[in-house]
Design a protein around this motif. Structure first.
Motif, short mmCIF file in Angstrom:
data_model
loop_
_atom_site.label_atom_id
_atom_site.label_comp_id
_atom_site.label_asym_id
_atom_site.label_seq_id
_atom_site.Cartn_x
_atom_site.Cartn_y
_atom_site.Cartn_z
N UNK A 272 71.02 29.20 17.18
CA UNK A 272 71.28 27.81 17.90
C UNK A 272 71.33 26.59 17.23
N UNK A 273 72.04 26.75 16.06
CA UNK A 273 71.90 25.75 15.17
C UNK A 273 72.19 24.27 15.46
N UNK A 274 73.09 24.09 16.45
CA UNK A 274 73.47 22.97 16.79
C UNK A 274 72.48 22.25 17.49
N UNK A 275 71.66 22.89 18.22
CA UNK A 275 70.45 22.25 18.86
C UNK A 275 69.74 21.54 18.12
N UNK A 276 69.21 22.48 17.15
CA UNK A 276 68.04 21.79 16.12
C UNK A 276 68.65 20.84 15.33
N UNK A 277 70.09 20.92 14.84
CA UNK A 277 70.47 19.63 14.16
C UNK A 277 70.69 18.41 14.72
N UNK A 278 71.04 18.48 16.22
CA UNK A 278 70.98 17.33 16.98
C UNK A 278 69.55 16.88 16.90
N UNK A 279 68.59 17.83 17.11
CA UNK A 279 67.00 17.27 17.03
C UNK A 279 66.66 16.68 15.44
N UNK A 280 67.22 17.11 14.61
CA UNK A 280 66.76 16.77 13.37
C UNK A 280 67.10 15.22 13.06
N UNK A 281 68.28 14.80 13.85
CA UNK A 281 68.68 13.55 13.58
C UNK A 281 67.82 12.57 13.78
N UNK A 282 66.80 12.84 14.79
CA UNK A 282 65.93 12.12 15.04
C UNK A 282 64.48 12.25 14.61
N UNK A 283 64.41 13.10 13.52
CA UNK A 283 63.00 13.41 13.17
C UNK A 283 62.54 12.34 12.20
N UNK A 284 63.17 11.64 11.61
CA UNK A 284 62.92 10.72 10.63
C UNK A 284 61.77 11.34 9.35
N UNK A 285 60.43 10.66 9.28
CA UNK A 285 59.74 11.33 8.23
C UNK A 285 59.24 12.91 8.59
N UNK A 286 59.44 13.28 9.83
CA UNK A 286 59.02 14.62 10.12
C UNK A 286 60.04 15.48 9.61
N UNK A 287 61.29 15.14 9.20
CA UNK A 287 62.33 16.17 9.03
C UNK A 287 62.01 17.15 7.85
#
Length: 282
Positions: free
Chosen positions: A84-99
């Motif tokens: 489920x890479x698309x779900x995780x990639x969507x979330x990573x956009x908002x991670x900022x310094x946590x990415x």
């Protein structure tokens, strides 16, 4: 979405939006609206992390909403392992310094798929603006280095791509890169060593051996680049560049070798005193 915008209580809105998470048409919109609800939605979403049908999408929403990483990130890694890479990639956009820390943690995951995803994502993450992220890049190189011994070839390839993106900041991986010059990843390893430059001086003997003996012209060209990047640290191994200029069967290899030999010899002060067997008359 309209319910959320019109002030309906989160307890009413969340079940409606959760029911839409798996919808191909509006699933992304539902995740976005849930993330916008933030803390108001979290108490209603956290219990759904245990539900097989929704847990991955819910984890992505909670990650976007800034929920506790310790609780969410293991589920995101499960989502990656399940494809489920698309779900995780969507979330990573908002991670900022946590990415970057999230991706570095994924390098140690048991799933080959997760390790590959995280290594490739780190390569993209550090392809620009390295000068602003030196400490992060150094930590990433140190986390990546052990994966050069990963049993999965695709993981090793992804790690090499990421280290190449780090350029000179890949130095912490030097000791593990040098043995790769004897194997199937020798071309990629030589390219990483070129980016590291002089601190990779211990690679000089193996790079010279590649230039003299490897049958693949691409590998010999990569070895030339790495030897040239060593400058005076290449020492006596500059002679391999002069030998390649005289004897290599490939025109491009001969041309690149003589250029590198000139530069390295001049820098070391050896040009004109007999390097390459032909003295200073080159």
């Amino acid at each position: 979405g309209a319910l959320a915008w019109h002030g309906a209580p989160a307890g009413e809105v969340v079940p409606v939006l959760v029911a839409l998470l798996g919808d191909e048409t509006c699933g992304w919109e539902a995740r976005s609206r849930l993330a916008e609800l933030g803390d108001a939605a979290a108490p209603h979403l956290l219990p759904l992390l245990a539900e097989p049908g929704t847990r991955f999408a819910v984890a992505a929403v909670l990650a976007q909403a800034g929920a506790d990483p310790a609780r969410i990130e293991p589920v995101l890694f499960e989502a990656l392992a399940a494809g489920e890479t698309d779900l995780v990639e969507d979330a990573l956009w908002t991670f900022g310094d946590r990415k970057a820390p999230f991706l570095r943690a994924g390098l140690r995951h048991a799933s080959e798929r997760v390790r590959i995803f995280c290594a490739e994502a780190l390569a993209r993450e550090f392809s620009e603006f390295l000068e602003d992220r030196v400490l992060e890049a150094d930590a990433t190189a140190r986390d990546l280095a052990p994966l050069l011994d990963d049993p999965a070839p695709r993981v090793r390839e992804a790690v090499l791509d990421t280290l190449r993106a780090l350029g000179p900041l890949a130095e912490p991986a030097t000791a593990r890169l040098i043995p790769l010059l004897d194997g199937p990843h020798r071309w990629a390893a030589a390219r990483v060593l070129r980016g590291i430059g002089r601190p990779a001086k211990d690679a000089a003997p193996r790079l010279a051996k590649l230039l003299r003996e490897d049958e693949d012209a691409r590998v010999r060209i990569a070895a030339i680049g790495a030897l040239e990047a060593l400058g005076k640290e290449a020492g006596d191994h500059v002679k391999a560049l002069w030998d390649a200029h005289e004897n290599d069967p490939n025109d491009l290899v001969r041309s690149l070798a003589v250029r590198a030999a000139f530069r390295s010899s001049i820098e070391s002060g050896a040009y004109g005193i007999g390097i390459g067997g032909g003295g200073g008359g080159r």
